[in-house]
Design a protein around this motif. Structure first.
Motif, mmCIF file in Angstrom:
data_model
loop_
_atom_site.group_PDB
_atom_site.id
_atom_site.type_symbol
_atom_site.label_atom_id
_atom_site.label_comp_id
_atom_site.label_asym_id
_atom_site.label_seq_id
_atom_site.Cartn_x
_atom_site.Cartn_y
_atom_site.Cartn_z
ATOM 1 N N PHE A 1 40.615 23.715 35.560
ATOM 2 C CA PHE A 1 40.965 24.839 36.427
ATOM 3 C C PHE A 1 40.978 24.451 37.907
ATOM 4 C CE2 PHE A 1 40.018 28.629 38.958
ATOM 5 C CZ PHE A 1 41.070 29.434 38.558
ATOM 6 N N GLU A 2 39.945 23.806 38.373
ATOM 7 C CA GLU A 2 39.871 23.461 39.798
ATOM 8 C C GLU A 2 40.982 22.503 40.208
ATOM 9 O OE1 GLU A 2 38.206 24.793 42.277
ATOM 10 O OE2 GLU A 2 37.286 26.184 40.870
ATOM 11 N N ASP A 3 41.308 21.555 39.341
ATOM 12 C CA ASP A 3 42.344 20.573 39.667
ATOM 13 C C ASP A 3 43.748 21.187 39.648
ATOM 14 O OD1 ASP A 3 40.372 18.655 39.879
ATOM 15 O OD2 ASP A 3 40.569 18.044 37.771
ATOM 16 N N ASN A 4 43.951 22.189 38.787
ATOM 17 C CA ASN A 4 45.282 22.790 38.621
ATOM 18 C C ASN A 4 45.266 24.292 38.894
ATOM 19 O OD1 ASN A 4 46.590 20.358 37.724
ATOM 20 N ND2 ASN A 4 45.400 20.593 35.836
ATOM 21 N N ARG A 5 44.497 24.680 39.859
ATOM 22 C CA ARG A 5 44.348 26.096 40.198
ATOM 23 C C ARG A 5 45.703 26.762 40.422
ATOM 24 N NH1 ARG A 5 40.357 29.635 42.737
ATOM 25 N NH2 ARG A 5 38.810 28.026 42.396
ATOM 26 N N ASP A 6 46.590 26.136 41.170
ATOM 27 C CA ASP A 6 47.892 26.731 41.478
ATOM 28 C C ASP A 6 48.725 26.939 40.221
ATOM 29 O OD1 ASP A 6 47.997 23.963 41.253
ATOM 30 O OD2 ASP A 6 49.713 23.760 42.607
ATOM 31 N N VAL A 7 48.658 26.025 39.265
ATOM 32 C CA VAL A 7 49.401 26.149 38.013
ATOM 33 C C VAL A 7 48.884 27.339 37.211
ATOM 34 C CG1 VAL A 7 49.929 25.010 35.816
ATOM 35 C CG2 VAL A 7 49.890 23.686 37.944
ATOM 36 N N HIS A 8 47.561 27.479 37.135
ATOM 37 C CA HIS A 8 46.966 28.570 36.363
ATOM 38 C C HIS A 8 47.277 29.933 36.994
ATOM 39 C CE1 HIS A 8 45.001 25.963 33.543
ATOM 40 N NE2 HIS A 8 44.417 25.276 34.521
ATOM 41 N N TYR A 9 47.202 30.035 38.319
ATOM 42 C CA TYR A 9 47.524 31.292 38.986
ATOM 43 C C TYR A 9 48.992 31.638 38.788
ATOM 44 C CZ TYR A 9 43.102 32.193 41.353
ATOM 45 O OH TYR A 9 41.803 32.510 41.634
ATOM 46 N N ALA A 10 49.872 30.629 38.863
ATOM 47 C CA ALA A 10 51.303 30.860 38.652
ATOM 48 C C ALA A 10 51.562 31.350 37.228
ATOM 49 C CB ALA A 10 52.095 29.585 38.937
ATOM 50 N N ALA A 11 50.867 30.773 36.250
ATOM 51 C CA ALA A 11 51.034 31.193 34.850
ATOM 52 C C ALA A 11 50.605 32.644 34.661
ATOM 53 C CB ALA A 11 50.233 30.277 33.933
ATOM 54 N N LEU A 12 49.605 33.065 35.420
ATOM 55 C CA LEU A 12 49.137 34.458 35.344
ATOM 56 C C LEU A 12 49.975 35.395 36.208
ATOM 57 C CD1 LEU A 12 45.290 33.822 35.538
ATOM 58 C CD2 LEU A 12 46.595 34.568 33.539
ATOM 59 N N GLY A 13 50.800 34.822 37.076
ATOM 60 C CA GLY A 13 51.616 35.643 37.976
ATOM 61 C C GLY A 13 50.785 36.330 39.041
ATOM 62 N N GLN A 14 49.718 35.669 39.487
ATOM 63 C CA GLN A 14 48.817 36.256 40.476
ATOM 64 C C GLN A 14 48.734 35.357 41.701
ATOM 65 O OE1 GLN A 14 47.614 39.213 40.214
ATOM 66 N NE2 GLN A 14 48.149 39.548 38.075
ATOM 67 N N GLU B 1 45.734 39.214 49.254
ATOM 68 C CA GLU B 1 47.044 39.576 48.701
ATOM 69 C C GLU B 1 46.873 40.336 47.395
ATOM 70 O OE1 GLU B 1 50.400 36.796 48.055
ATOM 71 O OE2 GLU B 1 49.340 35.575 49.545
ATOM 72 N N PHE B 2 45.993 39.822 46.550
ATOM 73 C CA PHE B 2 45.746 40.455 45.255
ATOM 74 C C PHE B 2 45.257 41.888 45.435
ATOM 75 C CE2 PHE B 2 42.783 41.511 41.816
ATOM 76 C CZ PHE B 2 43.629 41.403 40.726
ATOM 77 N N ILE B 3 44.285 42.069 46.325
ATOM 78 C CA ILE B 3 43.710 43.401 46.566
ATOM 79 C C ILE B 3 44.752 44.336 47.160
ATOM 80 C CG2 ILE B 3 42.017 44.661 47.969
ATOM 81 C CD1 ILE B 3 40.140 42.222 47.505
ATOM 82 N N THR B 4 45.548 43.849 48.109
ATOM 83 C CA THR B 4 46.591 44.676 48.724
ATOM 84 C C THR B 4 47.597 45.144 47.673
ATOM 85 O OG1 THR B 4 46.341 43.519 50.819
ATOM 86 C CG2 THR B 4 48.395 44.721 50.487
ATOM 87 N N ALA B 5 48.026 44.248 46.803
ATOM 88 C CA ALA B 5 48.972 44.614 45.747
ATOM 89 C C ALA B 5 48.352 45.626 44.788
ATOM 90 C CB ALA B 5 49.426 43.373 44.993
ATOM 91 N N LEU B 6 47.090 45.424 44.453
ATOM 92 C CA LEU B 6 46.394 46.337 43.552
ATOM 93 C C LEU B 6 46.246 47.721 44.190
ATOM 94 C CD1 LEU B 6 45.102 46.206 40.753
ATOM 95 C CD2 LEU B 6 42.951 45.610 41.847
ATOM 96 N N GLN B 7 45.892 47.761 45.476
ATOM 97 C CA GLN B 7 45.778 49.037 46.183
ATOM 98 C C GLN B 7 47.121 49.750 46.246
ATOM 99 O OE1 GLN B 7 44.045 47.580 49.841
ATOM 100 N NE2 GLN B 7 42.001 48.308 49.259
ATOM 101 N N ARG B 8 48.196 49.010 46.492
ATOM 102 C CA ARG B 8 49.529 49.592 46.549
ATOM 103 C C ARG B 8 49.904 50.201 45.193
ATOM 104 N NH1 ARG B 8 51.856 45.840 49.237
ATOM 105 N NH2 ARG B 8 52.116 44.427 47.485
ATOM 106 N N LYS B 9 49.617 49.456 44.119
ATOM 107 C CA LYS B 9 49.910 49.943 42.767
ATOM 108 C C LYS B 9 49.102 51.211 42.459
ATOM 109 C CE LYS B 9 50.129 48.126 38.064
ATOM 110 N NZ LYS B 9 49.878 46.962 37.219
ATOM 111 N N LEU B 10 47.837 51.216 42.830
ATOM 112 C CA LEU B 10 46.978 52.378 42.614
ATOM 113 C C LEU B 10 47.481 53.574 43.407
ATOM 114 C CD1 LEU B 10 44.440 53.686 41.431
ATOM 115 C CD2 LEU B 10 43.160 52.743 43.348
ATOM 116 N N ARG B 11 47.816 53.350 44.691
ATOM 117 C CA ARG B 11 48.324 54.423 45.540
ATOM 118 C C ARG B 11 49.595 55.029 44.957
ATOM 119 N NH1 ARG B 11 48.153 51.412 49.802
ATOM 120 N NH2 ARG B 11 45.962 51.504 50.289
ATOM 121 N N THR B 12 50.521 54.182 44.507
ATOM 122 C CA THR B 12 51.775 54.649 43.906
ATOM 123 C C THR B 12 51.503 55.474 42.656
ATOM 124 O OG1 THR B 12 52.921 52.697 44.748
ATOM 125 C CG2 THR B 12 53.989 53.888 42.963
#
Length: 149
Positions: A58-71, A77-88
């Protein structure tokens, strides 16, 4: 250490700690921390260290794992997107409440506090591709339901 809601039960009039309420308070806090995975039990499966759930690389390929999760990797950024989704979602719910198109969901008062009430749904019809048939069990003679498609 003792939350205010427990203080009345845990501490007596003379400021002494009552043992049994204190132990219950500690057990509730322990349960909550286990559920949040702030603490874990060595050797347990359900309550194991959350770090053990990560891939070994995970630590060596953090960017690959986050990309696979689409996060995003940035927590902000994650919190802002989550707040926007909740607000909507809340805005859509508020609009549906105003238009009475919630499908039986309403806000009511219960004991002076707001509650969300969901009206019970009627019995749903069985899908047309299923047809129940009764069959007798050769062992007990009791009826059982068999579904065929």
């Amino acid at each position: 250490m003792v939350p205010d809601q427990w203080r009345v039960a845990v501490v007596d009039d003379k400021g002494r700690v009552e043992r049994i309420p204190y132990e219950l308070c500690v057990l509730v806090a322990l349960r909550d921390a286990l559920r949040r995975r702030e603490i874990w039990v060595v050797g347990a499966n359900r309550w194991r260290n959350p770090e053990d759930d990560l891939p070994a690389d995970f630590e060596d390929n953090r960017d690959v794992h986050y990309a696979a999760l689409g996060q995003p990797q940035d927590a902000g950024e994650f919190i802002t997107a989550l707040q926007r989704k909740l607000r909507t979602s809340l805005e859509r719910f508020e609009q549906a409440l105003a238009e009475d198109t919630t499908g039986g969901v309403s806000i009511v008062k219960k004991h002076g506090e707001p509650w969300i009430r969901v009206s019970p749904r009627g019995k749903q019809e069985e899908p047309s591709r299923w047809s129940p048939s009764r069959a007798r069990s050769s062992d007990a003679g009791a009826p059982s339901t068999c579904w065929t498609s």
